[in-house]
Design a protein around this motif. Structure first.
Motif, PDB file in Angstrom:
ATOM      1  N   SER A   1       0.918  -1.089  -0.095  1.00  0.00           N
ATOM      2  CA  SER A   1       0.056  -0.015   0.032  1.00  0.00           C
ATOM      3  C   SER A   1       0.930   1.206   0.000  1.00  0.00           C
ATOM      4  CB  SER A   1      -0.942  -0.037   1.140  1.00  0.00           C
ATOM      5  OG  SER A   1      -0.127   0.290   2.438  1.00  0.00           O
ATOM      6  N   SER A   2       0.533   2.375  -0.525  1.00  0.00           N
ATOM      7  CA  SER A   2       1.309   3.440  -0.877  1.00  0.00           C
ATOM      8  C   SER A   2       1.479   4.027   0.740  1.00  0.00           C
ATOM      9  CB  SER A   2       0.347   4.609  -1.527  1.00  0.00           C
ATOM     10  OG  SER A   2       0.118   4.235  -2.833  1.00  0.00           O
ATOM     11  N   GLY A   3       0.698   3.829   1.655  1.00  0.00           N
ATOM     12  CA  GLY A   3       0.947   4.472   3.091  1.00  0.00           C
ATOM     13  C   GLY A   3       1.896   3.822   3.543  1.00  0.00           C
TER      14      GLY A   3
ATOM     15  N   VAL B   1       8.731  -2.171   8.279  1.00  0.00           N
ATOM     16  CA  VAL B   1       9.120  -3.549   7.609  1.00  0.00           C
ATOM     17  C   VAL B   1       8.972  -3.430   6.240  1.00  0.00           C
ATOM     18  CG1 VAL B   1       8.731  -4.592   9.740  1.00  0.00           C
ATOM     19  CG2 VAL B   1       6.744  -4.458   8.019  1.00  0.00           C
ATOM     20  N   PHE B   2       8.718  -2.520   5.617  1.00  0.00           N
ATOM     21  CA  PHE B   2       8.597  -2.540   3.920  1.00  0.00           C
ATOM     22  C   PHE B   2       9.864  -1.883   3.346  1.00  0.00           C
ATOM     23  CE2 PHE B   2       4.284  -2.953   5.715  1.00  0.00           C
ATOM     24  CZ  PHE B   2       3.706  -4.066   5.053  1.00  0.00           C
ATOM     25  N   THR B   3      10.420  -1.150   4.182  1.00  0.00           N
ATOM     26  CA  THR B   3      11.647  -0.139   3.901  1.00  0.00           C
ATOM     27  C   THR B   3      12.705  -1.063   2.707  1.00  0.00           C
ATOM     28  OG1 THR B   3      11.683   0.905   6.028  1.00  0.00           O
ATOM     29  CG2 THR B   3      13.408   1.226   4.561  1.00  0.00           C
ATOM     30  N   SER B   4      12.802  -2.252   2.953  1.00  0.00           N
ATOM     31  CA  SER B   4      13.797  -2.825   2.062  1.00  0.00           C
ATOM     32  C   SER B   4      13.164  -3.075   0.800  1.00  0.00           C
ATOM     33  CB  SER B   4      14.185  -4.189   2.780  1.00  0.00           C
ATOM     34  OG  SER B   4      13.217  -5.156   3.050  1.00  0.00           O
TER      35      SER B   4
ATOM     36  N   VAL C   1       6.968   6.475  -7.695  1.00  0.00           N
ATOM     37  CA  VAL C   1       6.450   6.614  -6.318  1.00  0.00           C
ATOM     38  C   VAL C   1       5.166   6.591  -6.326  1.00  0.00           C
ATOM     39  CG1 VAL C   1       6.379   8.471  -4.813  1.00  0.00           C
ATOM     40  CG2 VAL C   1       8.736   8.230  -6.116  1.00  0.00           C
ATOM     41  N   GLU C   2       4.581   5.749  -5.172  1.00  0.00           N
ATOM     42  CA  GLU C   2       3.223   5.580  -4.759  1.00  0.00           C
ATOM     43  C   GLU C   2       2.592   4.705  -5.845  1.00  0.00           C
ATOM     44  OE1 GLU C   2       2.021   9.141  -3.451  1.00  0.00           O
ATOM     45  OE2 GLU C   2       3.645   9.309  -1.803  1.00  0.00           O
ATOM     46  N   ALA C   3       3.156   4.096  -6.894  1.00  0.00           N
ATOM     47  CA  ALA C   3       2.363   3.254  -7.814  1.00  0.00           C
ATOM     48  C   ALA C   3       2.566   1.933  -7.608  1.00  0.00           C
ATOM     49  CB  ALA C   3       2.894   3.788  -9.613  1.00  0.00           C
ATOM     50  N   GLU C   4       1.421   1.020  -8.216  1.00  0.00           N
ATOM     51  CA  GLU C   4       1.780  -0.267  -8.422  1.00  0.00           C
ATOM     52  C   GLU C   4       1.665  -0.654  -9.926  1.00  0.00           C
ATOM     53  OE1 GLU C   4      -1.391  -2.927  -7.230  1.00  0.00           O
ATOM     54  OE2 GLU C   4      -2.593  -1.225  -6.616  1.00  0.00           O
ATOM     55  N   MET C   5       2.424  -1.766 -10.139  1.00  0.00           N
ATOM     56  CA  MET C   5       2.228  -2.373 -11.522  1.00  0.00           C
ATOM     57  C   MET C   5       0.943  -3.212 -11.541  1.00  0.00           C
ATOM     58  SD  MET C   5       6.266  -2.251 -12.569  1.00  0.00           S
ATOM     59  CE  MET C   5       7.001  -0.997 -13.062  1.00  0.00           C
ATOM     60  N   THR C   6       0.340  -3.411 -12.876  1.00  0.00           N
ATOM     61  CA  THR C   6      -0.827  -4.098 -12.716  1.00  0.00           C
ATOM     62  C   THR C   6      -1.092  -4.836 -13.915  1.00  0.00           C
ATOM     63  OG1 THR C   6      -2.294  -2.306 -13.047  1.00  0.00           O
ATOM     64  CG2 THR C   6      -2.029  -3.069 -10.645  1.00  0.00           C
ATOM     65  N   GLY C   7      -1.812  -5.950 -13.926  1.00  0.00           N
ATOM     66  CA  GLY C   7      -2.182  -6.200 -15.330  1.00  0.00           C
ATOM     67  C   GLY C   7      -1.271  -6.559 -16.367  1.00  0.00           C
TER      68      GLY C   7
ATOM     69  N   THR D   1      -0.734  12.146  -2.692  1.00  0.00           N
ATOM     70  CA  THR D   1      -0.872  13.568  -2.746  1.00  0.00           C
ATOM     71  C   THR D   1      -2.019  14.328  -2.161  1.00  0.00           C
ATOM     72  OG1 THR D   1       0.129  13.598  -5.081  1.00  0.00           O
ATOM     73  CG2 THR D   1      -1.062  15.367  -4.787  1.00  0.00           C
ATOM     74  N   THR D   2      -2.032  15.097  -1.591  1.00  0.00           N
ATOM     75  CA  THR D   2      -3.082  15.883  -0.801  1.00  0.00           C
ATOM     76  C   THR D   2      -3.187  17.253  -1.426  1.00  0.00           C
ATOM     77  OG1 THR D   2      -1.728  16.745   1.023  1.00  0.00           O
ATOM     78  CG2 THR D   2      -3.167  14.774   1.454  1.00  0.00           C
TER      79      THR D   2
END
Length: 558
Positions: free
Chosen positions: A462-464, A470-473, A500-506, A527-528
């Motif tokens: 998740s982007s957050g 534990v997701f740093t690495s 940044v803050e993206a995921e690859m899909t499909g 982004t806010t």
């Protein structure tokens, strides 16, 4: 990370051909039987491949705001949010996900691409709701329009660049505003409030291809959009069939396949010729499903085989017993009448309320998750994408994660149907690959195979959570290749890194595997302030915001 990198390099040795060598033994499973391999509906179905997709040098994890690929590979942005796709002025939707390529006249360089659009954005699309918390009618209309799917026509030009054809006679949008039809056991019943014709499709996550050359797009987290738009929630959460070449084909929602938070479909054939469709339910403590048609697949009937998806049996997996449980109204009612029956803790209803809810098979179709739990199906850790290995009929499930169970990084499960028959009622399974520091990936999501038998997976941290704790690495989300046989079976190698803050899909290959289509979803999702986006990808001339986009990756060597 350094340990993983050393592992990658040791695996490759001194030549990139090592990956192909690691998977070369897969053909022995089938004796080169192409007919057997063609029992699954995917990009390998019915095509000859050059088996080129295994040759690359793995990359390291990255935090760069770009798509990072191995040496020798490049990507073209084929279509991004807001791009005009046809002469009517329709525009490409938001947050693209599943892609599937349909060749035109058998071409690997000219075809139609279906692309899912999963959800919208207050920041980048329709704006924030009003002070009363409600969206305006215009905001809702835009929210529904940018979801659904796009049919686009794509070509690879003489310079090797993939481009969108805006003059296409095929290109069109299927949205949350498009008329659709319910078919199967629940259509027109009280369970869907009498509906047959319903409005639109949205929350389209992943999907699949049929054996008759149509596509199946899956409605996943439909609850928010249906609630905001004031639409009947029972009309969503289905598997939806579309023919990309024929706009007159009535778009249909297959109620026999159940209603839940569908991730994708994976279609194959049982040994006796019936259609089998595997499906995952993308939420915590959800089940793994399969549908088996009543009647047999007849290739000569072509698109008329769609009727097979209206009549059959829906099953859920009992992992404790290694058996498939038939989800029938008779079985549900019998369980609820048993004095010893206790309502599973995951169901927030009383026994009496459940007895009142489940009156017909349509009720089972509409309330599939509850029916599965009542009958003893096993809750699992977010079963997302499911793919059938086209070489040995095992099937793989991406269990993305479930922090309720302490499964933070997820795993990929491999299932073995009895006698390698997709129509079997018994199975065994194993944890094929586990996410974590030891493997270099976390939160596996969409899956696909290449013709060397390698499993390709993208990740969905998740982007957050990206680059924290534990997701740093793991740095940004990415794409990994995992051999399914040989001495390095289960070893993950990174092929791509997302912005940044993206995921690859499909992920989806052209039939000759010369191109890999991939969707880049929600860059800059956190982004806010739109004037200060956290990502600026893809940075095309004139772009003032990050844009979800579909890319075409080339560089695979023949």
């Amino acid at each position: 990370m350094e340990m993983n990198r050393r592992k990658f390099l040791a695996y490759l040795g001194t030549g990139t051909a090592a990956l192909a060598a690691a998977s070369a033994g897969l053909g022995s499973l089938t004796g080169g039987d192409k007919a057997y391999a063609a029992r699954t509906a995917d990009h390998l179905f019915g095509y000859k491949s050059n088996k080129v997709s295994g040759f690359f040098e793995p990359i390291a994890h990255s935090k760069v705001d770009d798509v990072i690929l191995p040496k020798g590979f490049k990507y073209d942005v084929v279509a991004a949010y807001g791009d005009v796709i046809n002469e009517a002025g329709d525009t490409f939707g938001f947050n693209n996900d599943f892609t599937v390529y349909f060749p035109i006249d058998g071409s690997n360089t000219h075809g139609l691409l279906w692309v899912n659009h999963e959800y919208s954005s207050d920041v980048f699309v329709h704006g924030q709701p009003g002070a009363d918390g409600n969206y305006t009618a215009e905001q809702i209309k835009k929210m529904l329009y940018v979801q659904g799917g796009s049919v686009i026509e794509v070509r690879r030009d003489e310079k090797g660049v993939w481009k969108l054809d805006t003059q296409s006679k095929y290109a069109r949008r299927v949205t949350g505003l498009t008329p659709t039809k319910l078919v199967g056991p629940a259509a027109g019943t009280k369970a869907v409030n009498g509906a047959v014709n319903v409005q639109g499709t949205f929350a389209n996550c992943s999907g699949g291809m049929t054996l008759w050359n149509t596509l199946l797009t899956c409605e996943e987290n439909f609850e928010e959009t249906s609630g905001q738009a004031g639409l009947d929630a029972t009309h969503y959460g289905w598997v939806v069939e579309v023919d990309p070449f024929d706009p007159t084909f009535e778009i249909r929602k297959h109620t026999a396949l159940g209603r839940f938070n569908h991730e994708n479909t994976a279609m194959g054939l049982s040994k006796d010729g019936r259609v089998v469709v595997y499906m995952g339910d993308d939420k915590k403590d959800a089940c793994v499903y399969k549908f088996v048609s009543k009647n047999n697949y007849v290739p000569e009937m072509g698109r008329a085989n769609t009727a097979l998806l209206t009549e059959g049996t829906l099953y859920a997996a009992d992992l404790k017993k290694g058996k498939w449980i038939a989800l029938t109204i008779e079985a549900v009612q019998k369980a609820l009448k048993d004095e010893k029956f206790k309502v599973p803790s995951l169901i927030k209803a009383t026994k009496e309320e459940l007895a009142a809810k489940f009156q017909t098979q349509a009720d089972v179709c509409v309330n599939t998750h509850e029916a599965a739990l009542i009958l003893g199906a096993t809750p699992t850790d977010r079963p997302e994408d499911i793919e059938i290995c086209p070489f040995d009929n095992t099937f793989f499930v991406a269990h993305t994660n479930n922090d309720n169970h302490g499964n933070i990084h997820g795993h990929i499960t491999r299932f073995f149907e009895k006698d390698s028959d997709l129509g079997a009622m018994e199975f065994d399974f194993e944890i094929f690959a586990a996410g974590g520091r030891q493997s270099g990936f976390s939160a596996p999501d969409n899956l696909t195979f290449d013709s060397n038998g390698n499993l390709w997976t993208v990740t969905d941290i998740s982007s957050g959570s990206l680059n924290k704790g534990v997701f740093t690495s793991f740095a940004n989300n990415g794409m990994f290749v995992i051999p399914t046989t040989g001495p390095n079976m289960g070893v993950a190698m990174q092929f791509a890194s997302a912005p940044v803050e993206a995921e690859m899909t499909g992920p989806w290959f052209t039939p000759d595997e010369s191109t890999l289509f991939l969707a880049v979803q929600h860059p800059g999702e956190n982004t806010t302030d739109p004037s200060k986006p956290t990502s600026t990808w893809p940075r095309r001339p004139g772009d003032t915001m990050p844009r979800p986009a579909v890319i075409a990756i080339t560089g695979f060597q023949f």
